[in-house]
Design a protein around this motif. Structure first.
Motif, mmCIF file in Angstrom:
data_model
loop_
_atom_site.group_PDB
_atom_site.id
_atom_site.type_symbol
_atom_site.label_atom_id
_atom_site.label_comp_id
_atom_site.label_asym_id
_atom_site.label_seq_id
_atom_site.Cartn_x
_atom_site.Cartn_y
_atom_site.Cartn_z
ATOM 1 N N PRO A 56 -16.478 -4.273 0.950
ATOM 2 C CA PRO A 56 -15.150 -4.047 0.351
ATOM 3 C C PRO A 56 -15.216 -3.471 -1.055
ATOM 4 O O PRO A 56 -14.280 -2.803 -1.498
ATOM 5 C CB PRO A 56 -14.512 -5.438 0.359
ATOM 6 C CG PRO A 56 -15.643 -6.398 0.498
ATOM 7 C CD PRO A 56 -16.684 -5.697 1.283
ATOM 8 N N ALA A 57 -16.301 -3.717 -1.775
ATOM 9 C CA ALA A 57 -16.428 -3.200 -3.135
ATOM 10 C C ALA A 57 -17.100 -1.831 -3.174
ATOM 11 O O ALA A 57 -17.189 -1.211 -4.240
ATOM 12 C CB ALA A 57 -17.215 -4.177 -4.008
ATOM 13 N N ALA A 105 -15.755 2.335 1.514
ATOM 14 C CA ALA A 105 -14.548 1.659 1.986
ATOM 15 C C ALA A 105 -13.300 2.223 1.312
ATOM 16 O O ALA A 105 -12.273 2.463 1.955
ATOM 17 C CB ALA A 105 -14.654 0.153 1.736
ATOM 18 N N TRP A 106 -13.385 2.467 -0.010
ATOM 19 C CA TRP A 106 -12.221 2.965 -0.737
ATOM 20 C C TRP A 106 -11.961 4.441 -0.443
ATOM 21 O O TRP A 106 -10.802 4.860 -0.320
ATOM 22 C CB TRP A 106 -12.389 2.729 -2.235
ATOM 23 C CG TRP A 106 -12.151 1.303 -2.628
ATOM 24 C CD1 TRP A 106 -13.090 0.394 -3.034
ATOM 25 C CD2 TRP A 106 -10.900 0.626 -2.619
ATOM 26 N NE1 TRP A 106 -12.494 -0.821 -3.289
ATOM 27 C CE2 TRP A 106 -11.139 -0.705 -3.044
ATOM 28 C CE3 TRP A 106 -9.593 0.990 -2.296
ATOM 29 C CZ2 TRP A 106 -10.138 -1.662 -3.165
ATOM 30 C CZ3 TRP A 106 -8.586 0.040 -2.414
ATOM 31 C CH2 TRP A 106 -8.857 -1.264 -2.839
ATOM 32 N N VAL A 107 -13.012 5.252 -0.309
ATOM 33 C CA VAL A 107 -12.813 6.668 0.007
ATOM 34 C C VAL A 107 -12.205 6.820 1.399
ATOM 35 O O VAL A 107 -11.269 7.623 1.604
ATOM 36 C CB VAL A 107 -14.141 7.441 -0.089
ATOM 37 C CG1 VAL A 107 -14.002 8.829 0.538
ATOM 38 C CG2 VAL A 107 -14.561 7.587 -1.547
ATOM 39 N N LEU A 108 -12.703 6.050 2.367
ATOM 40 C CA LEU A 108 -12.132 6.109 3.713
ATOM 41 C C LEU A 108 -10.708 5.576 3.729
ATOM 42 O O LEU A 108 -9.877 6.018 4.533
ATOM 43 C CB LEU A 108 -13.007 5.321 4.688
ATOM 44 C CG LEU A 108 -14.370 5.959 5.009
ATOM 45 C CD1 LEU A 108 -15.190 5.040 5.900
ATOM 46 C CD2 LEU A 108 -14.182 7.323 5.664
ATOM 47 N N SER A 109 -10.411 4.645 2.833
ATOM 48 C CA SER A 109 -9.030 4.156 2.706
ATOM 49 C C SER A 109 -8.117 5.277 2.211
ATOM 50 O O SER A 109 -6.969 5.402 2.654
ATOM 51 C CB SER A 109 -8.966 2.968 1.745
ATOM 52 O OG SER A 109 -9.733 1.884 2.221
ATOM 53 N N ILE A 110 -8.621 6.094 1.282
ATOM 54 C CA ILE A 110 -7.847 7.232 0.784
ATOM 55 C C ILE A 110 -7.641 8.260 1.895
ATOM 56 O O ILE A 110 -6.558 8.837 2.039
ATOM 57 C CB ILE A 110 -8.560 7.870 -0.428
ATOM 58 C CG1 ILE A 110 -8.543 6.902 -1.610
ATOM 59 C CG2 ILE A 110 -7.892 9.187 -0.814
ATOM 60 C CD1 ILE A 110 -9.372 7.360 -2.798
ATOM 61 N N VAL A 111 -8.686 8.478 2.712
ATOM 62 C CA VAL A 111 -8.556 9.392 3.854
ATOM 63 C C VAL A 111 -7.490 8.876 4.811
ATOM 64 O O VAL A 111 -6.631 9.634 5.282
ATOM 65 C CB VAL A 111 -9.905 9.548 4.579
ATOM 66 C CG1 VAL A 111 -9.728 10.335 5.884
ATOM 67 C CG2 VAL A 111 -10.924 10.239 3.678
ATOM 68 N N SER A 118 0.213 1.791 -2.353
ATOM 69 C CA SER A 118 -0.746 0.677 -2.389
ATOM 70 C C SER A 118 -0.686 -0.150 -1.113
ATOM 71 O O SER A 118 -1.704 -0.705 -0.684
ATOM 72 C CB SER A 118 -0.474 -0.214 -3.606
ATOM 73 O OG SER A 118 0.807 -0.809 -3.539
ATOM 74 N N PHE A 119 0.485 -0.239 -0.485
ATOM 75 C CA PHE A 119 0.614 -0.988 0.769
ATOM 76 C C PHE A 119 -0.286 -0.370 1.844
ATOM 77 O O PHE A 119 -1.042 -1.084 2.522
ATOM 78 C CB PHE A 119 2.073 -0.984 1.242
ATOM 79 C CG PHE A 119 2.275 -1.639 2.574
ATOM 80 C CD1 PHE A 119 2.299 -3.020 2.707
ATOM 81 C CD2 PHE A 119 2.437 -0.866 3.720
ATOM 82 C CE1 PHE A 119 2.473 -3.625 3.946
ATOM 83 C CE2 PHE A 119 2.612 -1.455 4.958
ATOM 84 C CZ PHE A 119 2.632 -2.843 5.072
ATOM 85 N N VAL A 120 -0.210 0.956 1.989
ATOM 86 C CA VAL A 120 -1.034 1.640 2.993
ATOM 87 C C VAL A 120 -2.506 1.585 2.600
ATOM 88 O O VAL A 120 -3.375 1.289 3.431
ATOM 89 C CB VAL A 120 -0.574 3.101 3.155
ATOM 90 C CG1 VAL A 120 -1.468 3.831 4.160
ATOM 91 C CG2 VAL A 120 0.881 3.164 3.601
ATOM 92 N N LEU A 121 -2.778 1.861 1.328
ATOM 93 C CA LEU A 121 -4.163 1.889 0.851
ATOM 94 C C LEU A 121 -4.848 0.541 1.022
ATOM 95 O O LEU A 121 -5.963 0.445 1.567
ATOM 96 C CB LEU A 121 -4.186 2.310 -0.624
ATOM 97 C CG LEU A 121 -5.561 2.525 -1.252
ATOM 98 C CD1 LEU A 121 -6.216 3.767 -0.678
ATOM 99 C CD2 LEU A 121 -5.441 2.651 -2.776
ATOM 100 N N VAL A 122 -4.186 -0.512 0.574
ATOM 101 C CA VAL A 122 -4.769 -1.857 0.656
ATOM 102 C C VAL A 122 -4.880 -2.316 2.109
ATOM 103 O O VAL A 122 -5.866 -2.962 2.495
ATOM 104 C CB VAL A 122 -3.926 -2.849 -0.170
ATOM 105 C CG1 VAL A 122 -4.381 -4.286 0.080
ATOM 106 C CG2 VAL A 122 -4.016 -2.508 -1.651
ATOM 107 N N GLY A 123 -3.884 -1.968 2.928
ATOM 108 C CA GLY A 123 -3.924 -2.353 4.339
ATOM 109 C C GLY A 123 -5.109 -1.744 5.061
ATOM 110 O O GLY A 123 -5.815 -2.424 5.811
ATOM 111 N N ILE A 124 -5.342 -0.444 4.846
ATOM 112 C CA ILE A 124 -6.479 0.225 5.480
ATOM 113 C C ILE A 124 -7.793 -0.326 4.925
ATOM 114 O O ILE A 124 -8.765 -0.533 5.664
ATOM 115 C CB ILE A 124 -6.390 1.748 5.263
ATOM 116 C CG1 ILE A 124 -5.155 2.300 5.966
ATOM 117 C CG2 ILE A 124 -7.649 2.442 5.781
ATOM 118 C CD1 ILE A 124 -4.897 3.768 5.705
ATOM 119 N N HIS A 125 -7.814 -0.586 3.616
ATOM 120 C CA HIS A 125 -9.025 -1.132 3.003
ATOM 121 C C HIS A 125 -9.366 -2.506 3.580
ATOM 122 O O HIS A 125 -10.550 -2.827 3.790
ATOM 123 C CB HIS A 125 -8.841 -1.234 1.486
ATOM 124 C CG HIS A 125 -10.019 -1.800 0.771
ATOM 125 N ND1 HIS A 125 -10.082 -3.131 0.385
ATOM 126 C CD2 HIS A 125 -11.203 -1.235 0.391
ATOM 127 C CE1 HIS A 125 -11.242 -3.348 -0.216
ATOM 128 N NE2 HIS A 125 -11.937 -2.230 -0.230
#
Length: 322
Positions: free
Chosen positions: A37-38, A42-48, A21-28
């Motif tokens: 942000p919603a 944004a979330w898919v690119l955060s997963i990438v 979650s640290f990496v995911l939220v940071g990238i998001h």
């Protein structure tokens, strides 16, 4: 008993929730400066981004995996010799095989390390996305507000990131996107394994137990991912597909630039090196084989001088002198 194992599993997963979650939220947070942000993008690119960070961190393990895999290939002729010699004595065969692994610096389990270490991360992401979409549950740095936003995010304003092939929520696009990602995940798994076997395995390593194991993985792993993939959320499928693409490209680079000796990849690299040298006006000497070295290094033996024939008188004269 179940509570005991449940508490152990929770203790293991909690640190992973915080790390992922640290990496995911940071990238998001970074992407939110240019994207909604919603929104699902944004979330898919955060997963990438999360996938790329994890795979970059696993590069040392990948290098170790490649070395171990190469050693396993090169020692296969010796393994077969041991099998012929000690095939009647399984205990002695196991001892001698482990000794061979130790002497050659080979760990037969090292090739599994990257995928084994990714599985807990994969599970953590799966649970975070699943519970965020169903309950809006917070995990680690993914607080309740972000969890709800994560679970409700949609691609193209219609396709939920948490949707699966089996649970489309009435949206046909979910099934289409999920099917494409499952096929991509399966294909990249197959091609990565096929690339290793066809390009970076010597001919004498394509038979025996190790080769049979590799052939089994070639067909079993894609089937496992295909069957399991229909139950994975789109966000998790994105993670695994990007991870497979990373593995395939990384392996292609290593095989192309540092192939195992005696493999098609090594022959191809030698041909490229000769062509490159010729373009620069240089000439690369073809490595000599043992037989050619023996012929080159061998000096002609001096001619043996035949003793001169003597007459009977000469022999008698020689005896009188004695």
């Amino acid at each position: 008993m179940l509570d005991f194992f449940g508490s152990i599993g929770h203790a293991i997963m909690v640190p992973l929730y915080y790390a992922v979650s640290f990496v995911l939220v940071g990238i998001h947070k970074l992407l939110s400066t240019v994207l909604d942000p919603a929104g699902g993008a944004a979330w898919v690119l955060s997963i990438v981004g999360l996938t790329l960070v994890i795979r970059a961190a696993l590069i040392p393990l990948f290098v170790k995996q490649i070395k171990s895999s190469r050693n396993m290939q090169l020692i296969q002729p010796k393994v077969r010799e041991l099998q012929k010699k000690y095939g009647h004595d399984r205990e002695r065969l196991a001892q001698e095989t482990m000794k061979l692994y130790k002497d050659s610096g080979t760990n037969p389990f090292a090739s599994c390390l990257p995928i084994l270490l990714q599985m807990p991360i994969f599970l953590a992401l799966f649970r975070m996305l699943d519970q965020a979409s169903k309950k809006g549950k917070a995990h680690g740095f993914l607080n309740e507000e972000l969890a709800k936003q994560f679970g409700d995010s949609k691609l193209f304003d219609t396709i939920p990131v948490s949707g699966t092939f089996l649970n489309t929520g009435g949206v046909t696009g979910v099934m289409v996107i999920a099917a494409i990602l499952v096929v991509a995940m399966t294909a990249t798994t197959f091609l990565t394994q096929r690339q290793l076997m066809s390009k970076n395995m010597p001919a004498d390593a394509l038979s025996g137990p190790y080769a049979q194991q590799q052939k089994m993985l070639l067909y079993v792993l894609p089937v496992v991912f295909a069957v399991g993939g229909i139950a994975f959320p789109i966000g998790v499928l994105v993670y695994w597909t990007v991870s497979n693409l990373w593995t395939m490209c990384q392996q292609f680079y290593v095989i192309r630039n540092n192939p195992a000796p005696g493999t098609p990849a090594a022959d191809a690299k030698a041909a490229r090196d000769r062509a490159k040298a010729e373009r620069k006006g240089l000439t690369l000497e073809t490595p000599a084989t043992e037989s050619s070295v023996a012929v080159i290094d061998e000096k002609p033996a001096p001619a043996r001088q035949q003793p001169q024939r003597q007459t009977k008188a000469q022999r008698n004269k020689k005896k009188k002198k004695r």
